[in-house]
Design a protein around this motif. Structure first.
Motif, PDB file in Angstrom:
ATOM      1  N   ILE A  64       0.843  -1.205   0.000  1.00 10.35           N
ATOM      2  CA  ILE A  64       0.000   0.000   0.000  1.00 10.35           C
ATOM      3  C   ILE A  64       0.877   1.253   0.000  1.00 10.35           C
ATOM      4  CG2 ILE A  64      -1.669   1.370   1.325  1.00 10.35           C
ATOM      5  CD1 ILE A  64      -2.955  -1.264   2.222  1.00 10.35           C
ATOM      6  N   GLN A  65       1.910   1.274   0.842  1.00 10.14           N
ATOM      7  CA  GLN A  65       2.810   2.437   0.889  1.00 10.14           C
ATOM      8  C   GLN A  65       3.482   2.654  -0.466  1.00 10.14           C
ATOM      9  OE1 GLN A  65       5.198   0.986   4.138  1.00 10.14           O
ATOM     10  NE2 GLN A  65       4.211   2.339   5.626  1.00 10.14           N
ATOM     11  N   PHE A  66       3.961   1.568  -1.062  1.00 10.61           N
ATOM     12  CA  PHE A  66       4.623   1.669  -2.367  1.00 10.61           C
ATOM     13  C   PHE A  66       3.652   2.181  -3.439  1.00 10.61           C
ATOM     14  CE2 PHE A  66       5.037  -0.788  -6.375  1.00 10.61           C
ATOM     15  CZ  PHE A  66       6.015   0.001  -6.958  1.00 10.61           C
ATOM     16  N   LEU A  67       2.475   1.570  -3.508  1.00 13.69           N
ATOM     17  CA  LEU A  67       1.519   1.965  -4.541  1.00 13.69           C
ATOM     18  C   LEU A  67       1.067   3.413  -4.359  1.00 13.69           C
ATOM     19  CD1 LEU A  67      -0.503  -1.361  -4.753  1.00 13.69           C
ATOM     20  CD2 LEU A  67       1.097  -0.454  -6.461  1.00 13.69           C
ATOM     21  N   ARG A  68       0.970   3.837  -3.111  1.00 16.47           N
ATOM     22  CA  ARG A  68       0.613   5.240  -2.860  1.00 16.47           C
ATOM     23  C   ARG A  68       1.690   6.189  -3.401  1.00 16.47           C
ATOM     24  NH1 ARG A  68      -1.267   7.974   2.850  1.00 16.47           N
ATOM     25  NH2 ARG A  68      -1.725  10.007   1.954  1.00 16.47           N
ATOM     26  N   ARG A  71       1.305   6.860  -7.145  1.00 13.52           N
ATOM     27  CA  ARG A  71       0.064   7.491  -7.601  1.00 13.52           C
ATOM     28  C   ARG A  71       0.259   8.925  -8.099  1.00 13.52           C
ATOM     29  NH1 ARG A  71      -5.184   9.419  -4.404  1.00 13.52           N
ATOM     30  NH2 ARG A  71      -6.524   9.619  -6.207  1.00 13.52           N
ATOM     31  N   GLU A  72       1.047   9.702  -7.359  1.00  6.97           N
ATOM     32  CA  GLU A  72       1.185  11.116  -7.709  1.00  6.97           C
ATOM     33  C   GLU A  72       1.817  11.302  -9.088  1.00  6.97           C
ATOM     34  OE1 GLU A  72       3.378  14.895  -5.792  1.00  6.97           O
ATOM     35  OE2 GLU A  72       2.181  13.707  -4.385  1.00  6.97           O
ATOM     36  N   SER A  73       2.897  10.570  -9.344  1.00 13.36           N
ATOM     37  CA  SER A  73       3.598  10.712 -10.622  1.00 13.36           C
ATOM     38  C   SER A  73       2.856  10.037 -11.771  1.00 13.36           C
ATOM     39  CB  SER A  73       5.000  10.117 -10.527  1.00 13.36           C
ATOM     40  OG  SER A  73       5.741  10.777  -9.526  1.00 13.36           O
ATOM     41  N   PHE A  74       2.155   8.950 -11.468  1.00  9.63           N
ATOM     42  CA  PHE A  74       1.513   8.167 -12.523  1.00  9.63           C
ATOM     43  C   PHE A  74       0.060   7.835 -12.168  1.00  9.63           C
ATOM     44  CE2 PHE A  74       6.085   7.255 -12.574  1.00  9.63           C
ATOM     45  CZ  PHE A  74       6.389   7.762 -13.824  1.00  9.63           C
ATOM     46  N   PRO A  75      -0.821   8.837 -12.250  1.00  9.40           N
ATOM     47  CA  PRO A  75      -2.212   8.624 -11.839  1.00  9.40           C
ATOM     48  C   PRO A  75      -2.967   7.631 -12.729  1.00  9.40           C
ATOM     49  CG  PRO A  75      -1.938  10.782 -12.861  1.00  9.40           C
ATOM     50  CD  PRO A  75      -0.568  10.205 -12.685  1.00  9.40           C
ATOM     51  N   ASP A  76      -2.515   7.410 -13.959  1.00  9.73           N
ATOM     52  CA  ASP A  76      -3.230   6.502 -14.866  1.00  9.73           C
ATOM     53  C   ASP A  76      -2.879   5.035 -14.650  1.00  9.73           C
ATOM     54  OD1 ASP A  76      -4.502   8.667 -15.998  1.00  9.73           O
ATOM     55  OD2 ASP A  76      -3.104   8.825 -17.677  1.00  9.73           O
ATOM     56  N   THR A  77      -1.780   4.753 -13.958  1.00  9.57           N
ATOM     57  CA  THR A  77      -1.385   3.366 -13.698  1.00  9.57           C
ATOM     58  C   THR A  77      -2.474   2.666 -12.893  1.00  9.57           C
ATOM     59  OG1 THR A  77       0.977   3.884 -13.743  1.00  9.57           O
ATOM     60  CG2 THR A  77       0.332   1.910 -12.534  1.00  9.57           C
ATOM     61  N   ILE A  78      -2.758   1.421 -13.270  1.00  7.83           N
ATOM     62  CA  ILE A  78      -3.755   0.618 -12.548  1.00  7.83           C
ATOM     63  C   ILE A  78      -3.007  -0.235 -11.530  1.00  7.83           C
ATOM     64  CG2 ILE A  78      -5.696  -0.983 -12.747  1.00  7.83           C
ATOM     65  CD1 ILE A  78      -5.985   1.732 -14.319  1.00  7.83           C
ATOM     66  N   ARG A  79      -3.422  -0.162 -10.268  1.00  4.02           N
ATOM     67  CA  ARG A  79      -2.694  -0.800  -9.168  1.00  4.02           C
ATOM     68  C   ARG A  79      -3.473  -1.978  -8.590  1.00  4.02           C
ATOM     69  NH1 ARG A  79      -2.474   4.313  -9.654  1.00  4.02           N
ATOM     70  NH2 ARG A  79      -0.485   5.402  -9.665  1.00  4.02           N
ATOM     71  N   LYS A  98      -7.819   3.735  -0.779  1.00  6.45           N
ATOM     72  CA  LYS A  98      -8.311   4.826  -1.630  1.00  6.45           C
ATOM     73  C   LYS A  98      -7.189   5.808  -1.952  1.00  6.45           C
ATOM     74  CE  LYS A  98     -13.162   4.709  -0.379  1.00  6.45           C
ATOM     75  NZ  LYS A  98     -14.236   5.318   0.389  1.00  6.45           N
ATOM     76  N   LYS A  99      -6.381   6.145  -0.948  1.00  7.33           N
ATOM     77  CA  LYS A  99      -5.278   7.092  -1.159  1.00  7.33           C
ATOM     78  C   LYS A  99      -4.252   6.531  -2.147  1.00  7.33           C
ATOM     79  CE  LYS A  99      -5.665   9.276   3.362  1.00  7.33           C
ATOM     80  NZ  LYS A  99      -5.115   9.298   4.718  1.00  7.33           N
TER      81      LYS A  99
END
Length: 132
Positions: A64-68, A71-79, A98-99
């Motif tokens: 979760i920490q890693f995926l968060r 998110r900021e740099s790559f909002p389109d990536t599906i996690r 959610k974050k």
């Protein structure tokens, strides 16, 4: 022939990395990382991934920490988050998920057909975001 979408798999267990690589290598350019720290370095060099599958329990930081962090740099990536513990799945902090903009949480071990279905959904969502 169109270029393959990039799929990153992040897990500190080499057997899991190899299984995920073998499962998806024909459809995607699969990029393996044995830790979240290594994955961050690869992302900085390679740029956006279409999909990231990350294990939750890793020594340097949680999935979760890693995926968060991505998110900021790559909002389109599906996690997608993989968790080896059912109680971890249930107790995953919904706000944190959610974050991190996590599309699905999948409990390990999962069947490969089930995971392939999840990844198919991810591809459709990514293509819709990118209008591909």
């Amino acid at each position: 022939m169109s270029e393959k979408l990039k799929l990153m798999v992040v897990d500190d267990e080499p057997n899991n990395l190899d299984l995920l690589y073998r499962t998806f290598r024909r459809e995607f350019k699969v990029i393996k990382a044995e830790s979240a720290t290594v994955a961050m370095e690869i992302i900085e060099a390679e740029g956006e991934m279409a999909i990231i599958i990350s294990d939750q329990s890793m020594p340097d930081m949680t999935g979760i920490q890693f995926l968060r962090k991505t998110r900021e740099s790559f909002p389109d990536t599906i996690r997608v988050l993989l968790s080896g513990y059912a109680e971890e799945q249930i107790n995953c902090d919904v706000d944190e998920i959610k974050k991190a903009d996590i599309f699905k949480c999948v409990t390990k071990p999962c069947s490969l057909p089930e995971l392939k279905d999840v990844i198919r959904e991810c591809v459709e969502l990514y293509k819709a975001k990118k209008s591909l």
